[in-house]
Design a protein around this motif. Structure first.
Motif, mmCIF file in Angstrom:
data_model
loop_
_atom_site.group_PDB
_atom_site.id
_atom_site.type_symbol
_atom_site.label_atom_id
_atom_site.label_comp_id
_atom_site.label_asym_id
_atom_site.label_seq_id
_atom_site.Cartn_x
_atom_site.Cartn_y
_atom_site.Cartn_z
ATOM 1 N N ARG A 113 -5.097 2.011 -10.606
ATOM 2 C CA ARG A 113 -4.916 1.491 -9.222
ATOM 3 C C ARG A 113 -6.179 0.785 -8.704
ATOM 4 N NH1 ARG A 113 -1.932 5.966 -9.830
ATOM 5 N NH2 ARG A 113 0.216 5.949 -9.067
ATOM 6 N N ARG A 122 6.500 -9.394 3.336
ATOM 7 C CA ARG A 122 6.698 -7.963 3.048
ATOM 8 C C ARG A 122 8.061 -7.888 2.379
ATOM 9 N NH1 ARG A 122 8.589 -3.453 7.023
ATOM 10 N NH2 ARG A 122 8.101 -1.550 5.884
ATOM 11 N N ASN A 157 1.478 8.891 4.699
ATOM 12 C CA ASN A 157 2.590 9.421 5.505
ATOM 13 C C ASN A 157 2.505 10.942 5.609
ATOM 14 O OD1 ASN A 157 3.862 7.039 6.128
ATOM 15 N ND2 ASN A 157 5.189 7.050 4.341
ATOM 16 N N ASP A 183 1.047 -3.604 -3.925
ATOM 17 C CA ASP A 183 1.650 -2.361 -3.460
ATOM 18 C C ASP A 183 0.499 -1.423 -3.086
ATOM 19 O OD1 ASP A 183 4.443 -0.654 -4.173
ATOM 20 O OD2 ASP A 183 2.604 0.516 -4.301
ATOM 21 N N GLY A 228 9.339 -1.690 1.267
ATOM 22 C CA GLY A 228 8.664 -0.743 2.161
ATOM 23 C C GLY A 228 7.169 -0.977 2.239
ATOM 24 N N HIS A 269 4.526 9.347 9.568
ATOM 25 C CA HIS A 269 5.178 8.076 9.228
ATOM 26 C C HIS A 269 4.742 6.948 10.172
ATOM 27 C CE1 HIS A 269 8.485 5.372 8.042
ATOM 28 N NE2 HIS A 269 8.510 6.104 6.926
ATOM 29 N N ASP A 284 3.106 3.322 9.348
ATOM 30 C CA ASP A 284 3.541 2.008 9.865
ATOM 31 C C ASP A 284 2.341 1.232 10.416
ATOM 32 O OD1 ASP A 284 6.108 2.635 9.229
ATOM 33 O OD2 ASP A 284 6.847 2.845 11.288
ATOM 34 N N LYS A 324 -1.174 -0.129 -11.820
ATOM 35 C CA LYS A 324 -1.022 1.270 -11.378
ATOM 36 C C LYS A 324 -1.390 2.196 -12.547
ATOM 37 C CE LYS A 324 0.901 0.772 -7.155
ATOM 38 N NZ LYS A 324 0.481 1.369 -5.904
ATOM 39 N N HIS A 381 -0.905 5.210 -3.497
ATOM 40 C CA HIS A 381 -0.652 6.567 -2.956
ATOM 41 C C HIS A 381 -0.297 6.513 -1.468
ATOM 42 C CE1 HIS A 381 -1.944 8.113 -6.738
ATOM 43 N NE2 HIS A 381 -3.178 7.658 -6.614
ATOM 44 N N PHE A 382 0.563 5.594 -1.121
ATOM 45 C CA PHE A 382 0.907 5.442 0.298
ATOM 46 C C PHE A 382 1.594 6.691 0.845
ATOM 47 C CE2 PHE A 382 2.998 3.618 4.023
ATOM 48 C CZ PHE A 382 1.917 2.975 4.595
ATOM 49 N N LYS A 383 2.293 7.357 -0.051
ATOM 50 C CA LYS A 383 2.996 8.586 0.359
ATOM 51 C C LYS A 383 2.007 9.577 1.010
ATOM 52 C CE LYS A 383 6.223 11.957 -1.620
ATOM 53 N NZ LYS A 383 5.527 13.083 -0.996
HETATM 54 N N1 LIG Z 1 5.285 4.661 7.100
HETATM 55 C C1 LIG Z 1 6.026 3.984 6.236
HETATM 56 N N2 LIG Z 1 6.157 4.428 4.982
HETATM 57 C C2 LIG Z 1 6.875 3.725 4.117
HETATM 58 C C3 LIG Z 1 7.543 2.541 4.475
HETATM 59 N N3 LIG Z 1 8.181 2.078 3.390
HETATM 60 C C4 LIG Z 1 7.957 2.937 2.378
HETATM 61 N N4 LIG Z 1 7.155 3.937 2.810
HETATM 62 C C5 LIG Z 1 6.678 5.093 2.074
HETATM 63 O O1 LIG Z 1 5.848 4.676 1.025
HETATM 64 C C6 LIG Z 1 5.835 5.710 0.036
HETATM 65 C C7 LIG Z 1 5.939 5.089 -1.318
HETATM 66 O O2 LIG Z 1 5.809 6.116 -2.214
HETATM 67 P P1 LIG Z 1 5.702 5.911 -3.761
HETATM 68 O O3 LIG Z 1 6.723 4.891 -4.193
HETATM 69 O O4 LIG Z 1 5.746 7.252 -4.392
HETATM 70 O O5 LIG Z 1 4.338 5.194 -3.971
HETATM 71 P P2 LIG Z 1 2.873 5.584 -3.528
HETATM 72 O O6 LIG Z 1 2.779 6.910 -2.884
HETATM 73 O O7 LIG Z 1 2.346 4.436 -2.762
HETATM 74 O O8 LIG Z 1 2.148 5.658 -4.907
HETATM 75 P P3 LIG Z 1 1.809 4.495 -5.923
HETATM 76 O O9 LIG Z 1 2.581 3.279 -5.539
HETATM 77 O O10 LIG Z 1 2.215 5.017 -7.258
HETATM 78 O O11 LIG Z 1 0.347 4.288 -5.808
HETATM 79 C C8 LIG Z 1 6.994 6.636 0.366
HETATM 80 O O12 LIG Z 1 6.492 7.814 0.902
HETATM 81 C C9 LIG Z 1 7.781 5.871 1.412
HETATM 82 O O13 LIG Z 1 8.419 6.731 2.328
HETATM 83 C C10 LIG Z 1 7.399 2.113 5.826
HETATM 84 O O14 LIG Z 1 7.936 1.082 6.252
HETATM 85 N N5 LIG Z 1 6.643 2.859 6.669
#
Ligand SMILES: Nc1nc2c(ncn2[C@@H]2O[C@H](COP(=O)(O)OP(=O)(O)OP(=O)(O)O)[C@@H](O)[C@H]2O)c(=O)[nH]1
Length: 316
Positions: A297, A219, A188, A180, A222, A193, A197, A293, A183-185
């Motif tokens: 991480r 995959r 974005n 995973d 998300g 967004h 992607d 995590k 901090h993918f959020k």
């Molecule tokens: N651009 C994009 N964002 C995605 C997709 N699927 C999920 N996300 C985003 O990924 C983020 C996942 O957030 P969190 O579950 O809080 O996890 P995180 O920010 O990666 O933090 P940790 O996993 O705790 O390190 C969210 O903001 C989702 O909107 C996608 O297909 N495209």
């Protein structure tokens, strides 16, 4: 008086039959019980790439791909022992062999006839290249994640289940890497967004570039990816996981007018005799991922770490 059925034999002569089979839109190949081709129409010669009439007199095996010959011969013998009208391709995909050695996907409908006083089988052969291509594409699409080109969750589950069966049957080792993005959020939020992607698409290419032909990159959510590693011990799975983690960490992801970096956290596990289903491996890998995590991480936690034999493998 017997009622007529669709399986009643046609009793005819080559002279009378030829104009009829020439008028059909499909290839027609008539074979005697010794597997000799006794009559064909022009479509058959064209389909198999032979000059007109030169198929006649050949053994049927000449137009069957080598890998199918043995099974096909048995099936033809069986057909002559108890003939009934049937499609040969309902359950199995058939191919014919052309004169130039290429294969052609076909569907075959068989009928028994009496030709010039002797029993023969009449095969109506249809070229299904277009349908087969479409079918393959639809199957592939139904198993693929459109955005990244990796396999999707449905295929992931089916493959992990198949690996579990292999493990139960013959103790073939299989491993799973679940990961995973960290901090993918933030990606974005900071870049948008669409940029998120782009990162996922490029990261999928990085992953794919590290896999062997039998490894199955997926995959499954998300920003959650998985790699099924058939025939792979835990130790080797951890080595691969570390290579991928390192590659992603070092990749500069180019976005429209900026660049970014990202890391991943991974859980790595292998089937054990106590796994009752593929699901328990999945849950274990998930637990390891979340332990990673919690551990900060950008790291890999393997099954042995969970058992307390190895520490986590934090990379920072
Ligand atoms: N651009 C994009 N964002 C995605 C997709 N699927 C999920 N996300 C985003 O990924 C983020 C996942 O957030 P969190 O579950 O809080 O996890 P995180 O920010 O990666 O933090 P940790 O996993 O705790 O390190 C969210 O903001 C989702 O909107 C996608 O297909 N495209």
């Amino acid at each position: 008086m017997h009622s007529q059925t669709s399986t009643q034999k046609l009793n005819t002569t080559s002279r009378d039959l030829l104009p009829f089979i020439e008028s059909l839109p499909d290839a027609v190949i008539i074979v005697d019980p010794e597997h000799k081709i006794v009559l064909v129409n022009t479509h058959a010669s064209d389909m198999f790439g032979y000059p007109t009439d030169s198929l006649e007199g050949l053994d049927l095996q000449a137009i069957i791909p080598a890998t199918h010959r043995h099974a096909h011969k048995k099936r033809v013998d069986q057909y002559f022992r108890s003939p009934n009208t049937k499609a040969m391709s309902v359950q199995k995909r058939f191919s014919g062999l052309r004169a130039d050695g290429t294969e052609i996907p076909v569907e075959i409908m068989l009928n028994t006839i009496v030709l010039d006083g002797a029993t023969a089988a009449m095969a109506v052969v249809r070229d299904v290249s277009y349908q087969r291509e479409l079918e393959d594409r639809l199957i592939q699409e139904s198993l693929t994640d459109e955005m990244t080109g990796l396999y999707n969750r449905k295929h992931f589950k089916a493959q992990l289940e198949a690996q579990h069966s292999g493990f139960i049957r013959s103790a073939l080792p299989s491993s799973l890497i679940l990961f995973d993005f960290d901090h993918f959020k933030n990606i974005n939020d900071e870049y948008g967004h669409a940029a998120g992607d782009t990162v996922l698409i490029k990261a999928a290419k990085v992953v794919q570039g590290e896999l062997r032909p039998l490894d199955i990159g997926c995959r499954i959510g998300g920003e959650e990816f998985a790699i099924i590693l058939p025939n792979t011990q835990l130790r080797d799975a951890v080595t691969l996981a570390e290579r991928i983690r390192d590659r992603i960490e070092k990749t500069e992801f180019r976005l429209d007018d900026s660049t970014c970096h990202i890391t991943v956290t991974m859980g790595v596990a292998s089937f054990t005799p106590s796994d009752q289903s593929y699901d328990s491996l999945m849950k274990r890998a998930d637990k390891l991922l979340y332990a990673g995590k919690a551990a900060g991480r950008n790291c890999i936690i393997s099954q042995e770490a969970l058992a307390g034999r190895l520490g986590a493998v934090p990379q920072k």
